[in-house]
Structure formats: C-alpha cells, structure tokens
Design a protein around this motif. Structure first.
Motif, PDB file in Angstrom:
ATOM      1  N   UNK A 223     -41.775 -27.042 -29.752  1.00  0.00           N
ATOM      2  CA  UNK A 223     -40.708 -26.039 -29.830  1.00  0.00           C
ATOM      3  C   UNK A 223     -40.688 -25.187 -28.576  1.00  0.00           C
ATOM      4  N   UNK A 224     -41.870 -24.705 -28.177  1.00  0.00           N
ATOM      5  CA  UNK A 224     -41.947 -23.891 -26.960  1.00  0.00           C
ATOM      6  C   UNK A 224     -41.492 -24.684 -25.740  1.00  0.00           C
ATOM      7  N   UNK A 225     -41.879 -25.965 -25.686  1.00  0.00           N
ATOM      8  CA  UNK A 225     -41.491 -26.794 -24.542  1.00  0.00           C
ATOM      9  C   UNK A 225     -39.970 -26.961 -24.476  1.00  0.00           C
ATOM     10  N   UNK A 226     -39.344 -27.210 -25.606  1.00  0.00           N
ATOM     11  CA  UNK A 226     -37.893 -27.393 -25.631  1.00  0.00           C
ATOM     12  C   UNK A 226     -37.172 -26.127 -25.201  1.00  0.00           C
ATOM     13  N   UNK A 227     -37.666 -24.983 -25.643  1.00  0.00           N
ATOM     14  CA  UNK A 227     -37.038 -23.714 -25.249  1.00  0.00           C
ATOM     15  C   UNK A 227     -37.203 -23.490 -23.750  1.00  0.00           C
ATOM     16  N   UNK A 228     -38.407 -23.738 -23.223  1.00  0.00           N
ATOM     17  CA  UNK A 228     -38.643 -23.554 -21.794  1.00  0.00           C
ATOM     18  C   UNK A 228     -37.762 -24.457 -20.953  1.00  0.00           C
ATOM     19  N   UNK A 229     -37.601 -25.710 -21.403  1.00  0.00           N
ATOM     20  CA  UNK A 229     -36.898 -26.690 -20.579  1.00  0.00           C
ATOM     21  C   UNK A 229     -35.391 -26.730 -20.827  1.00  0.00           C
ATOM     22  N   UNK A 230     -34.910 -25.821 -21.665  1.00  0.00           N
ATOM     23  CA  UNK A 230     -33.459 -25.697 -21.861  1.00  0.00           C
ATOM     24  C   UNK A 230     -33.018 -24.261 -21.565  1.00  0.00           C
ATOM     25  N   UNK A 231     -33.270 -23.781 -20.351  1.00  0.00           N
ATOM     26  CA  UNK A 231     -32.869 -22.407 -20.031  1.00  0.00           C
ATOM     27  C   UNK A 231     -31.358 -22.213 -20.036  1.00  0.00           C
ATOM     28  N   UNK A 232     -30.605 -23.306 -19.924  1.00  0.00           N
ATOM     29  CA  UNK A 232     -29.147 -23.213 -19.984  1.00  0.00           C
ATOM     30  C   UNK A 232     -28.657 -22.951 -21.408  1.00  0.00           C
ATOM     31  N   UNK A 233     -29.560 -23.100 -22.386  1.00  0.00           N
ATOM     32  CA  UNK A 233     -29.218 -22.821 -23.776  1.00  0.00           C
ATOM     33  C   UNK A 233     -29.884 -21.522 -24.245  1.00  0.00           C
ATOM     34  N   UNK A 234     -31.162 -21.355 -23.891  1.00  0.00           N
ATOM     35  CA  UNK A 234     -31.932 -20.221 -24.396  1.00  0.00           C
ATOM     36  C   UNK A 234     -32.107 -19.096 -23.375  1.00  0.00           C
ATOM     37  N   UNK A 235     -31.584 -19.264 -22.172  1.00  0.00           N
ATOM     38  CA  UNK A 235     -31.662 -18.218 -21.156  1.00  0.00           C
ATOM     39  C   UNK A 235     -30.321 -18.171 -20.424  1.00  0.00           C
ATOM     40  N   UNK A 236     -30.326 -17.645 -19.191  1.00  0.00           N
ATOM     41  CA  UNK A 236     -29.052 -17.425 -18.493  1.00  0.00           C
ATOM     42  C   UNK A 236     -28.781 -18.432 -17.382  1.00  0.00           C
ATOM     43  N   UNK A 237     -29.502 -19.561 -17.394  1.00  0.00           N
ATOM     44  CA  UNK A 237     -29.261 -20.602 -16.392  1.00  0.00           C
ATOM     45  C   UNK A 237     -27.976 -21.353 -16.736  1.00  0.00           C
ATOM     46  N   UNK A 238     -27.209 -21.721 -15.728  1.00  0.00           N
ATOM     47  CA  UNK A 238     -25.954 -22.452 -15.930  1.00  0.00           C
ATOM     48  C   UNK A 238     -26.176 -23.933 -15.630  1.00  0.00           C
ATOM     49  N   UNK A 239     -25.764 -24.792 -16.554  1.00  0.00           N
ATOM     50  CA  UNK A 239     -25.821 -26.245 -16.354  1.00  0.00           C
ATOM     51  C   UNK A 239     -24.580 -26.844 -17.003  1.00  0.00           C
ATOM     52  N   UNK A 240     -23.652 -27.276 -16.164  1.00  0.00           N
ATOM     53  CA  UNK A 240     -22.363 -27.746 -16.673  1.00  0.00           C
ATOM     54  C   UNK A 240     -22.321 -29.236 -16.960  1.00  0.00           C
TER      55      UNK A 240
END
Length: 387
Positions: A223-240
């Motif tokens: 769970x922690x790994x998925x959150x860390x590696x999806x910053x475009x979902x759980x943080x403010x990184x943009x990935x279109x």
C-alpha cells in the motif's frame, strides 16, 4: 376516570455486524445502542467488549451458565439448541426488566437464533428493531482466508501445511502464476478468479509462515509503495499519459533502491526465458537501445534466421537459434505485443488443432503413425481452416 398510564413496551434492538469484523460498528449502529438502557453481548469474548470498555458504556454479557438456569422456559423456543434457547430467553428477560436492550450479534449467532429470537420477542410483547450494518467494506473476505490459513497452521491443523517452508512453497507460487496467465490468455473470467484465489492463498500462506512479518505488514508495504509511486494520484505531480506514469515510477523506484546501479539489477534470474528476454530488452530500451519500429525489428529477425541456416555446426546453430528467438521477442515488443502472451496463445492454438486432428483420426480409425508428411500438412490445414 383512569389516570394510570400504560408502561412502555419493552424494546429489543438487534444490531447486525459483519462476521469478519464483529468489533466494528458504523456510527448509526453505535447510536442505536446508546439509545438503549442496556447493551448485551453474546459472551465475554465478544470483539466489541473492549471497545465498549474504552467508551465506558454499560453492557452485560449473556452468562455462560444461562442454559442451566433457564432450562424450563427455554423449551418454549423451538428449533434451537438448548443453549441458544436459554440465551434467547435470558436476553428477552433483560429487555422486559430494564426497558430496552441493544443486542449485538456475535460471530457465533446463527440466523436461526436471531430469527427465533425475533419471533419469540413478538410473542412476549417485546418490540423488535433491527439495525443493519450497511455496506460492508471491500476485502473482508480476505480475513476469512487468513483465518482458514491460521487454522491450517495451528498445532492441530494440517500436517502437510505444517511441514512447509518459504522454499518448499516457492515452486507452487510460480506454478499458480503460470496457471493465472493461462486463464487470462483463455479469457475465462471464472478461471481467472479461481487462479487469482490460488495466488492469494500463496500470499497468505507465506505471511502466516513467517516470524519476521505478517499479512498486515505485507499489505501495508505494498500500500505504501503504491501511494509513493503514484504521486500523480496521491500528491501534486502531473502525469497526463501512461508514458509519464511509467517514467515517474522508474525514477521513484531508483530513488528507493540506490544499490541497484547496473542496467539489469533487479531482473529475476528465474523468469521464463521469453519473459526474461522482454524484461532485459525493456531495461536496455531505457538507455536508448531499441529497434525504431516493427519493420526494423523484422529485418533483424530475417538476419538472425539467415545466420541459423548458415551455421556450420550444432553448437553454433544453437547460439544462432537463441539470437533468433531474442530478435523475435524484440519484434513482438516493437509491435506492442507481449511476447509471453503471444507465444502462450500460439501454444494453445497448436494444442487445440492437434488434439482435434488426433480425435478426427481416431474417429476415422486412422493410425497417426502411418501418416506421411503431406498427409499431416493436409490434416493440419483442415484443422486450422475449421476455426
């Protein structure tokens, strides 16, 4: 004129729970309990007991010897065991004595017990209200699997399970993963679900065997790994697009594992050959080594085929065949095709056609060993065209 006021009708509130999470109640259910004069639990080991203690809520548990103390009247309740009859009687008596009782269903309360309790409450003039849990959270059935695995590994559980280690189970994990891949290739939803269950069982088995971690540590880690590696979902990184997602994933992974400095570090040595080739090529592609398109990759395949045909001895021919297969994997990737799944599909088609051909020969009374090369080619073409 009669000034007497009728006493309020005794009230029994049956609070439903999720069998896998009997110590968890939604807010509306807890509020219903607090509206009662007394909360009753099925026994002292009820999972909600500790929560009520912390909340300083008054509650009682059905006495363990209630069967001996209420045998006479308990016979009025039909269709239940003697103990359940006595428990139901005791709960109803408490409701009539205090005014309103909130009874929290426990893991051992059967449907027969609760339905009969409700019917007897109606005969005893006790008002009944049922408070349902509501929508159960996803994933609770995994808790059943964990419980079954615990039971299998208990001292009086399964002798075979008790002998297993992480090492002895490793081949089964590989086998189950292959069976899952086969079900996916066949497009069988029922088969996929079944094989996923087998894979999940491997996860819980390993987790229960370990003294260093448990199933919660495994789940928390991923769970922690998925959150860390999806910053475009759980943080403010943009990935279109997906390409950016993959690039971000690899960058974050590299930061997490700085010890991996080589281009192929982390590629499992035990991967099947086709999957290993695809993985190695993917790693090389990150550094810019890749065929620009499927046509260029196909030209490489043609070159490798020529080298196979020109090989002067068996050793050299074996090497060239390996190069040819590696080039075919490159061509598949350049075409956007998973080579492992493509080959698996080809094997499946071959098996199906060949088995159908053999069945036809048996029906005709023809011995396959007596067929010529031309006969086989004709039969094979017919089986292919029949699809």
């Amino acid at each position: 004129m009669d000034d007497t006021t009728a006493a309020p009708m005794p009230r029994l509130v049956l609070v439903d729970t999720v069998d896998q999470l009997p110590g968890l109640l939604p807010l509306h259910a807890f509020q219903a309990l607090r509206s009662c004069d007394l909360i009753v639990l099925s026994g002292p080991d009820h999972p909600l007991a500790s929560h009520l203690d912390m909340a300083e809520e008054r509650y009682e548990t059905v006495p363990t010897d209630v069967g001996e103390r209420a045998m006479g009247r308990a016979e009025m309740l039909g269709g239940l065991s003697l103990v359940d009859k006595a428990r139901a009687t005791w709960v109803l008596d408490r409701a009539k004595a205090v005014g309103s009782v909130g009874y929290v269903l426990g893991p051992d309360d059967t449907d027969a017990f609760t339905s009969s309790l409700g019917m007897e409450a109606a005969r005893e003039a006790v008002e009944v209200e049922v408070v349902y849990f509501g929508l159960a959270p996803k994933g609770i059935k995994v808790l059943d699997l964990v419980k079954v695995q615990e039971r299998l590994l208990a001292p009086d559980g399964c002798p075979w399970d008790a002998e297993q280690t992480h090492g002895s189970l490793a081949p089964y994990a590989i086998e189950e993963a292959h069976e899952l891949a086969e079900a996916i290739a066949e497009g069988d939803p029922t088969g996929i679900a079944e094989e996923l269950g087998d894979v999940l069982m491997q996860v819980t088995f390993h987790a229960e065997l370990s003294e260093a971690f448990d199933i919660d540590a495994v789940a928390q880690g991923i769970t922690d790994k998925l959150v860390r590696r999806h910053p475009h979902v759980f943080a403010d990184v943009v990935a279109d697009d997906a390409e950016t997602v993959v690039a971000n994933w690899e960058d974050i992974k590299a930061e997490e594992k700085p010890e991996r400095t080589g281009p192929f570090d982390g590629v499992p040595s035990g991967l099947p050959a086709v999957a290993s080739a695809a993985k190695v090529q993917s790693r090389a592609e990150r550094l810019g080594f890749a065929w620009p398109d499927v046509n260029a990759a196909a030209e490489q395949v043609a070159e490798e085929l020529e080298e196979v045909l020109d090989a002067e001895d068996d050793t050299r021919r074996a090497e060239e065949i390996g190069d040819l297969l590696f080039a075919v994997v490159s061509m598949a990737r350049a075409a956007g095709t998973d080579p492992e799944q493509a080959l698996r599909g080809a094997v499946g088609r071959f098996r199906s056609r060949f088995e159908r051909t053999v069945d036809t020969l048996a029906t005709e009374g023809v011995d396959p060993a007596g067929l010529t090369e031309d006969d086989w080619r004709e039969r094979w073409t017919a089986a292919r065209d029949a699809e």
